[in-house]
Each structure stands twice: as C-alpha cells, then as structure tokens.
Enzyme design. Structure first.
Site, PDB file in Angstrom:
ATOM      1  CD  GLU A 274      50.615  40.030  44.349  1.00 17.03           C
ATOM      2  OE1 GLU A 274      49.642  39.321  43.749  1.00 17.03           O
ATOM      3  OE2 GLU A 274      51.601  39.806  44.556  1.00 17.03           O
ATOM      4  CB  CYS A 308      49.278  35.337  43.485  1.00 10.93           C
ATOM      5  SG  CYS A 308      50.939  36.190  43.288  1.00 10.93           S
ATOM      6  CD  GLU A 405      45.427  31.759  43.826  1.00  4.93           C
ATOM      7  OE1 GLU A 405      44.653  32.313  44.933  1.00  4.93           O
ATOM      8  OE2 GLU A 405      46.347  32.329  43.563  1.00  4.93           O
TER       9      GLU A 405
END
Ligand code: ADP
Length: 502
Positions: A274, A308, A405
């Site tokens: 993940e 995330c 990110e």
C-alpha cells in the site's frame, strides 16, 4: 523521567509507559535487542526525546521469525477453532477500547497529531477494524466444485477448496497512522490464522508496543504476534528478505515498496503493498460549492497532509476556480497549528525533521517554478517540525509539486475548462490510490468514478474509511487491497482437494 513532557498534561499511565526503555516482543516475552542497542523516539512538537526503544536488527528479526514459524507450525494457535480465534481478535478490540485514552496520548506524542483526532479517529477506527475482522474468522469458506475430467470417462469426484492461512507474515508499517496501520495489518492476519512479525516505523514505535501488551493480555499464544521496532534499512530489510517468511505486507513509500519487491524475490514470498499517492480532487461548477470547499480543505489538511490518499492535486472548473481556492485559502489560514496535546490545535507538527525538510524542499521547488502560495508556503515557528497549511496556485502539470507526492499540508490547485478534459489530466500520474469528485450531477459523478484510475473514488466526500471498504492502489500505488473482504485474499491461499469416489 526520560521524557520531555509535563506529567500534568498527560495520562499518568502514558507517563509511566514512557519512563522506562521499551523492549521488543518476541515469543510472548519482552526482551532487549540482541545488540543491546536502543534508539530514541522524538516528540515532533519540540524535537525532544520522548522515549528509548530497543533497536531490532537482523538477529532480532531472525528470532522473531523463528518464534512466528514455531507458533504457526506447531503451536496451539493452529488448533484453535475459527470461533476461538475470532473471539481473541474481538477481545483485543475490547482491550484497545478500554485503553483508548493511553493510545490517543501516545499517538499524539509520538506522531504529532492532535489528541482530539487520535481519540475520535485513529483509535476507534482500529477498534472497529479488529471487530470487523474478528467476524471473518468463522467465514473463511471454500467451495465445492463439480468437475468434468475428459480423460477419466465415467469417474466421479468430490472436489472442494480449502482456504488456508498463508503462514508467517512480515508486516512493515509507516508512521502516519501508527496504531491504525498496525490494526489494518494485524486484524486480517490474525483472523485468518497467520502468525506475524510486525515492524513499526522508527519514528513512531510506541503504540505498536503498547498494543503488544494488550495482545499478551488478550491471551494470544506465544509467538503469534512479535513486535520488533527498528530501522527500515536494517530490521525492515531483514524482514522483507527473510527466507522463512511466507508473505510480506508493506505500507509506505513507493520507493521502498520497490525495494521490498526485490527483497522478497529470494523465496518468492507473497507481497502486498500500500504505497504513495498524488490523488486528484475534482470540483465541478455544479457542485455544492461550500461543501466542496470544506471537503477539499479537509482532503488535503487532514493528518497534516501525511495521508497516502491526500487530495493533493485539486482541479476546479474554471468559472468557480477563484471562489474555491480563495475559500480553501481562507480556511487554511484559520487552521490553528500547534502541539498535538493542546486542545486548541487543529494541525500538529510533521512527524520528523526529515519530513519537515522534505516538505520545505517542495515548497521551495514550487516557488522556484512559479507557483504562488495563496496561503502558507513556509515553516511555522522555530521549535518543532511545523509547516503552514499551504495552497498553491499558478501550478502546471509539469511541476514537481503537481507530479510528486509531498506528504505534507500542501495542495496544488489548477483550473480546468472542459469537463471532458479532466479525466486524462486526473489520470496523468504514476499513482492511482484515490480520487475525489464533487458534483450534483449523479450521471457525471458515476461516469467519473468509472473512468478515474484509482482504488477509491469519493463522491461529495473525502477520507471516508470503513473496515468493510477495501482500500488500495492502482498503478504504482500498490498491490492488493487492505480491509473489507478483499484483504482476506492477501492472507489466505487456496488448496484444491480432489477425491475419486468409488
Ligand atoms: P517514509 O519515507 O515516509 O518514512 P518509508 O517507506 O521509508 O516511509 O517507511 C515505511 C516503513 O518502511 C517504515 O517502517 C520503515 O522503517 C520501513 N523501511 C524503510 N526502508 C526499508 C527497507 N529498505 N526495507 C524494508 N523496510 C523499510
């Protein structure tokens, strides 16, 4: 006292937990690391040492894997009925709920998040996850399968499948939701009958260690859950590569996810990942604007943007662009930044100095490439790892702040003109974890849901999590789904049994 917090501010049970160096849990016992080394965990609101923790490395991982192997192969764990296993997981949920306050304080101190958020979200979600997974222990069914074998004409068979636990699982988790990520990992592993070596993040090992105490109190047999704190490149890498581990489950950066895949190749252990995201959040002009402004603000600033699935790429239809970004900027400026334990705080510090530097690096890169901060744009204060909630405009798809990110409270906003252009722009990213859509047109909403390449699409809401809803990524956001019934596939394997009937 080895901690830099005022005892008056903190639950006394937490103060005593932090006072002595925390050991690791191996084979049902609390032990020091083989090397005798410890490391410090810090309070990110001050940068001061919070506690000392045993530093696990290869040898400790090896002992923990041996304990987990023994518990899986020969221990009483495998002989428990599904109902008994489910009851243990449920009991862990009850204990966690009883200790909610301690966990909320520990999460706030170790990670920096507001105590109020840890109380309302992190701990209750973890409790709920364990309860949800407890129910699955008794429902791991196979199938009976009629077969038609052409080369044994006339023969009759009884064929069925068994769903069996995958075995010894290494679980490596991040620092953004330390307890909740431990729950997401441990819940399904225990419900399915696996045994576990859990390595919490070096920045936030404390709640997993307290959870270890409750695991013993709940009565899980020795070796079923082992908790080994330590660093990624040492303990984490040893766990991912260990030849006697059957599966590794990882949550963290995409960069480390790729290392995990390589490390797992030695024994081809199963891998679930993940990973990161750069989630698009799309607001159409027919949305309820005030709701969308509030939703987009929380989509990026919840947990200080250290999610995330943070809604970090904001696309707003041109006629409402200024109104929406001004509205988000106004809300961002009102967010009260401060220590997690302060009841007035809306947003705490980032987790570490490294994260602070990383996020400030992105702010500098955005400014250098021509982005303009409508709100925030810099570090907040001189002590601790605080960053201002930041809204960037004048951004373009080729900028680093739009492609990469950031994992901090920074949203990059861009207008779009034609609704038909938005899907390719929203999908133009290596990640595919989540997406948001704000519109009152039900057809448009579900067409978007169909075309967005993301593991979760939130419509007129954002950051809604539930133990029953699968979560995970398309593209480089990961392999497999956490939670829901889907996660059971990650912790079980199917055995086909075929009997020739006389
Ligand atoms: P971040 O960069 O946000 O800190 P990471 O992906 O580095 O996130 O860390 C997530 C988890 O992965 C942590 O528990 C960390 O210790 C672990 N980790 C980091 N590097 C490695 C590695 N090379 N092998 C295994 N685990 C690692």
């Amino acid at each position: 006292m080895g901690i830099a917090i005022s005892a008056a501010q903190v639950d006394p049970r937490v103060v005593s937990f932090l006072e002595k160096p925390r050991q690791m849990l191996i084979n049902g016992r609390w032990v020091d690391s083989v090397s005798g080394k410890t490391f410090s965990t810090f309070d990110p609101s001050t940068g001061e040492v919070l506690a000392q923790v045993a530093e696990g490395d290869r040898e400790d991982i090896d002992l923990a894997v041996k304990a987990a192997r023994k518990a899986f192969d020969d221990g009483p764990w495998r002989r428990l009925t599904p109902s008994e296993r489910g009851r243990l997981v449920w009991k862990l949920a009850d204990l966690l709920e009883q200790h909610l306050e301690e966990f909320a304080y520990l999460e706030s101190l170790d990670n920096g998040k507001p105590l109020t958020v840890a109380r309302a979200a992190d701990v209750p979600l973890a409790v709920d996850l364990f309860r949800y997974m407890a129910g699955w222990a008794t429902k791991l069914e196979g199938h009976t399968i009629p077969i038609s074998v052409p080369y044994t004409p006339g023969a009759k068979y009884l064929s069925y499948t068994l769903r069996e636990p995958v075995g010894v699982v290494g679980q490596i988790i991040p620092w953004n939701f330390p307890l909740l990520m431990a729950a997401w990992k441990l819940g399904p592993a225990l419900a399915t009958g696996c045994t576990v070596v859990l390595k919490p993040a070096e920045q936030t090992p404390l709640s997993a260690l307290l959870l270890g105490e409750l695991i013993l109190e709940a009565g899980f047999p020795e070796g079923v859950v082992n908790v080994v704190p330590g660093f990624g490149e040492t303990a984490g890498a040893a766990l991912a590569a260990h030849l006697d581990v059957d599966k590794v489950a990882f949550t963290g950066s995409t960069e480390v996810g790729k290392l995990i895949v390589h490390a797992a190749a030695g024994n081809l252990k199963k891998v679930s990942l993940e990973l990161g995201g750069k989630s698009p959040n799309v607001i159409f002009k027919d949305a309820d604007i005030e709701t969308a402004i509030a939703g987009a603000t929380s989509a990026i600033f919840f947990n200080h943007g250290q999610c995330c699935c943070a809604g970090s790429r904001l696309y707003v239809e041109k006629p409402i662009f200024d109104k929406v970004v001004d509205g988000i900027a106004e809300r961002a400026q009102k967010i009260k930044v401060g220590p997690g334990l302060d009841a007035a705080t809306d947003m705490g510090p980032l987790v570490s100095e490294e994260q602070l530097n990383r996020v400030c690096g992105y702010l500098a890169s955005g400014a250098a490439e021509g982005a303009k901060a409508l709100a925030g744009g810099k570090k907040h204060g001189d002590k601790g790892y605080f960053v201002e909630p930041t809204v960037l405009v004048n951004t373009r798809e080729d900028m680093k702040v739009v492609q990469e990110e950031i994992f901090g409270p920074v949203v990059a906003a861009m207008p779009f003109e034609k609704p038909e252009d938005i899907v390719p722009r929203a999908n133009d990213n290596v990640y595919g974890l989540a997406a948001g859509v704000w519109t009152n047109d039900i057809n448009k909403a579900h067409r978007m849901a169909e075309h967005l390449r993301a593991g979760t699409v939130w419509i007129n809401c954002y950051n809604i999590f539930d133990a029953a809803l699968p979560f995970g990524g398309y593209k480089q956001s990961g392999w497999g789904r956490e939670m829901g019934r889907d996660v059971l596939d990650l912790y079980t394997q199917t055995k086909a049994v075929c009997t020739r009937l006389g």
